[in-house]
Scaffold this active site. Structure first.
Site, PDB file in Angstrom:
ATOM      1  N   ARG A   1     -21.897  -5.025 -55.843  1.00  0.00           N
ATOM      2  CA  ARG A   1     -20.474  -4.705 -55.772  1.00  0.00           C
ATOM      3  C   ARG A   1     -20.284  -3.195 -55.835  1.00  0.00           C
ATOM      4  NH1 ARG A   1     -19.500  -8.828 -53.884  1.00  0.00           N
ATOM      5  NH2 ARG A   1     -18.138 -10.510 -54.582  1.00  0.00           N
TER       6      ARG A   1
ATOM      7  N   HIS B   1     -19.820  -4.652 -46.016  1.00  0.00           N
ATOM      8  CA  HIS B   1     -19.817  -5.814 -46.922  1.00  0.00           C
ATOM      9  C   HIS B   1     -20.189  -7.099 -46.165  1.00  0.00           C
ATOM     10  CE1 HIS B   1     -18.132  -7.307 -51.000  1.00  0.00           C
ATOM     11  NE2 HIS B   1     -19.001  -8.194 -50.523  1.00  0.00           N
TER      12      HIS B   1
HETATM   13  N1  LIG Z   1     -22.631  -7.850 -50.373  1.00  0.00           N
HETATM   14  C1  LIG Z   1     -22.506  -9.138 -50.182  1.00  0.00           C
HETATM   15  O1  LIG Z   1     -22.316  -9.610 -49.067  1.00  0.00           O
HETATM   16  C2  LIG Z   1     -22.626 -10.051 -51.372  1.00  0.00           C
HETATM   17  C3  LIG Z   1     -22.751 -11.448 -51.135  1.00  0.00           C
HETATM   18  C4  LIG Z   1     -22.929 -12.281 -52.220  1.00  0.00           C
HETATM   19  C5  LIG Z   1     -22.991 -11.771 -53.508  1.00  0.00           C
HETATM   20  N2  LIG Z   1     -22.869 -10.422 -53.709  1.00  0.00           N
HETATM   21  C6  LIG Z   1     -22.932  -9.858 -55.064  1.00  0.00           C
HETATM   22  O2  LIG Z   1     -24.186 -10.205 -55.646  1.00  0.00           O
HETATM   23  C7  LIG Z   1     -23.968 -10.474 -57.022  1.00  0.00           C
HETATM   24  C8  LIG Z   1     -25.120 -11.264 -57.600  1.00  0.00           C
HETATM   25  O3  LIG Z   1     -25.082 -12.602 -57.152  1.00  0.00           O
HETATM   26  P1  LIG Z   1     -25.987 -13.726 -57.857  1.00  0.00           P
HETATM   27  O4  LIG Z   1     -25.637 -15.013 -57.218  1.00  0.00           O
HETATM   28  O5  LIG Z   1     -27.405 -13.304 -57.870  1.00  0.00           O
HETATM   29  O6  LIG Z   1     -25.411 -13.657 -59.359  1.00  0.00           O
HETATM   30  P2  LIG Z   1     -26.049 -14.257 -60.683  1.00  0.00           P
HETATM   31  O7  LIG Z   1     -26.946 -15.407 -60.370  1.00  0.00           O
HETATM   32  O8  LIG Z   1     -24.918 -14.469 -61.620  1.00  0.00           O
HETATM   33  O9  LIG Z   1     -26.979 -13.070 -61.222  1.00  0.00           O
HETATM   34  C9  LIG Z   1     -26.477 -11.893 -61.771  1.00  0.00           C
HETATM   35  C10 LIG Z   1     -27.640 -11.107 -62.364  1.00  0.00           C
HETATM   36  O10 LIG Z   1     -27.137  -9.857 -62.853  1.00  0.00           O
HETATM   37  C11 LIG Z   1     -27.584  -9.688 -64.194  1.00  0.00           C
HETATM   38  N3  LIG Z   1     -26.623  -8.926 -64.980  1.00  0.00           N
HETATM   39  C12 LIG Z   1     -25.302  -9.175 -65.169  1.00  0.00           C
HETATM   40  N4  LIG Z   1     -24.763  -8.264 -66.005  1.00  0.00           N
HETATM   41  C13 LIG Z   1     -25.765  -7.427 -66.346  1.00  0.00           C
HETATM   42  C14 LIG Z   1     -25.853  -6.305 -67.192  1.00  0.00           C
HETATM   43  N5  LIG Z   1     -24.785  -5.852 -67.861  1.00  0.00           N
HETATM   44  N6  LIG Z   1     -27.040  -5.690 -67.324  1.00  0.00           N
HETATM   45  C15 LIG Z   1     -28.131  -6.142 -66.673  1.00  0.00           C
HETATM   46  N7  LIG Z   1     -28.118  -7.220 -65.847  1.00  0.00           N
HETATM   47  C16 LIG Z   1     -26.954  -7.858 -65.693  1.00  0.00           C
HETATM   48  C17 LIG Z   1     -27.714 -11.093 -64.746  1.00  0.00           C
HETATM   49  O11 LIG Z   1     -28.544 -11.072 -65.901  1.00  0.00           O
HETATM   50  P3  LIG Z   1     -28.935 -12.443 -66.657  1.00  0.00           P
HETATM   51  O12 LIG Z   1     -29.799 -13.203 -65.700  1.00  0.00           O
HETATM   52  O13 LIG Z   1     -29.678 -11.965 -67.833  1.00  0.00           O
HETATM   53  O14 LIG Z   1     -27.656 -13.154 -66.949  1.00  0.00           O
HETATM   54  C18 LIG Z   1     -28.301 -11.815 -63.541  1.00  0.00           C
HETATM   55  O15 LIG Z   1     -29.691 -11.640 -63.516  1.00  0.00           O
HETATM   56  C19 LIG Z   1     -22.614 -11.193 -57.031  1.00  0.00           C
HETATM   57  O16 LIG Z   1     -21.985 -11.106 -58.293  1.00  0.00           O
HETATM   58  C20 LIG Z   1     -21.844 -10.434 -55.973  1.00  0.00           C
HETATM   59  O17 LIG Z   1     -21.123  -9.395 -56.588  1.00  0.00           O
HETATM   60  C21 LIG Z   1     -22.686  -9.565 -52.669  1.00  0.00           C
END
Ligand SMILES: NC(=O)c1ccc[n+]([C@@H]2O[C@H](COP(=O)([O-])OP(=O)(O)OC[C@H]3O[C@@H](n4cnc5c(N)ncnc54)[C@H](OP(=O)(O)O)[C@@H]3O)[C@@H](O)[C@H]2O)c1
Length: 320
Positions: free
Chosen positions: A235, A283
């Site tokens: 993000r 994006h």
């Molecule tokens: N650009 C695009 O087209 C696109 C598309 C889809 C998603 N995204 C972005 O990608 C993000 C990740 O997706 P996901 O499905 O992988 O999410 P997810 O499964 O919820 O994983 C989030 C990861 O971030 C870590 N995290 C969260 N807060 C943190 C902090 N303060 N310090 C260190 N690590 C932290 C979490 O740690 P823990 O495992 O320890 O909880 C987890 O490993 C989404 O939230 C979205 O913003 C972007």
């Protein structure tokens, strides 16, 4: 009982058509691309499920029989930030199609920087046949911030390409072949080894503005690429655009790929557009494709109505 597709900036049509294909007996309503719903009071009362991308808060607040809110994106910051968010379960998209698209984007950009895509493009413009020194993938360390659904899959894909991969998350992780760091205490060690930093973090109060000048200064400087690289497909709110621009301009970063920005769409006047060592994408790293993702949502609704648990629930207190 109705499903409402409530989206701003996206066409609801492809979602509605796919939902009707998969669940012909269900009533499906939609907003316009401006997020406005033209239905009447009875329609609003009929809505049990909302599929949302940047929904209008007043619309959500008027759905008195809402039972489940489905985010059409993996990131839910746009929904959690809404004033007066209804107190119903919030489910986010987790789907192999979306995950594969993200790993593809991360691999594309890591390889672009690793294989010196900018340098080769410049040489081609100059009609120069010149071999550049190419480090092996195994000499390069890719550090992934966020080892969730997307980060873990990207890590595994990069391991298969031969890169040394390390990761950083909030809580401790054990992933074969990926040295993992966690929490504030683990961040500096993680950054100090990283040649290519990839962020797949959600936007939360803890990650807002995290990727700034001081953080970039902690990346490994004496690596085989001649300096560190940043790739952010998480993000834009997690980064400070101006600090990244400054680091690219003065060589603290030798290259970057940004799919997300503090301000989206990226304003035409942004200085980022003219940086020669930056890849900008709008994006699109992992778009939510109705054809693949609608089935996931219909299956969840069917399971929920038979008393089964919802999958991929968001923890509003944690912010993701
Ligand atoms: N650009 C695009 O087209 C696109 C598309 C889809 C998603 N995204 C972005 O990608 C993000 C990740 O997706 P996901 O499905 O992988 O999410 P997810 O499964 O919820 O994983 C989030 C990861 O971030 C870590 N995290 C969260 N807060 C943190 C902090 N303060 N310090 C260190 N690590 C932290 C979490 O740690 P823990 O495992 O320890 O909880 C987890 O490993 C989404 O939230 C979205 O913003 C972007």
């Amino acid at each position: 009982m109705a499903i409402l597709v409530a989206v701003t900036g996206w066409e609801a049509g492809p979602w509605v058509r796919r939902l009707k294909e998969l669940a012909p007996g269900r009533r499906v309503l939609e907003t316009g691309i401006d997020g406005v719903f033209a239905g009447n009071r009875d329609d609003l009362e009929a809505v049990r499920y909302v599929l949302a991308w940047k929904p209008r808060p007043e619309l959500l607040a008027s759905l008195i029989n809402l039972q489940v809110l489905f985010s059409l994106g993996a990131g839910v910051d746009n929904i959690l930030a809404l004033p007066g968010l209804p107190d119903v379960p919030l489910v986010r998209i987790v789907d192999p199609d979306l995950t594969a698209r993200m790993s593809e984007y991360v691999a594309w950009q890591v390889l672009h920087h690793h294989r010196q895509g900018f340098a080769h493009a410049r040489l081609q413009v100059e009609r120069r046949w010149q071999e550049l020194r190419q480090p092996a993938a195994g000499e390069v360390t890719v550090g992934i911030m966020g080892l969730g659904v997307l980060g873990r899959d990207a890590a595994e894909a990069l391991c298969r390409l031969g890169f040394r991969v390390i990761g950083w998350s909030r809580t401790e992780k054990v992933i074969e072949g990926v040295a993992s760091y966690h929490g504030k205490a683990g961040l500096e060690d993680f950054l100090g080894q990283t040649d290519i930093l990839v962020s797949l973090l959600p936007l939360t109060p803890e990650t807002a503005g995290l990727i700034d000048g001081p953080l970039l200064a902690k990346l490994r400087r004496d690596g085989p690429l001649g300096g560190p690289v940043l790739i952010n497909a998480g993000r834009g709110g997690s980064q400070v655009d101006a600090d990244i621009a400054a680091a690219l301009a003065d060589g603290r970063l030798i290259g970057a790929s940004l799919d997300v920005f503090q301000d989206e769409p990226l304003p035409a006047g942004s200085p980022l557009w003219s940086l020669p060592n930056l890849v900008i994408t709008p994006h699109i790293a992992a778009v939510s494709a109705p054809r693949a993702l609608a089935r996931n949502i219909i299956d969840q609704i069917t399971a929920f109505e038979s008393g089964g648990p919802l999958q991929n629930l968001v923890d509003p207190a944690r912010g993701y």
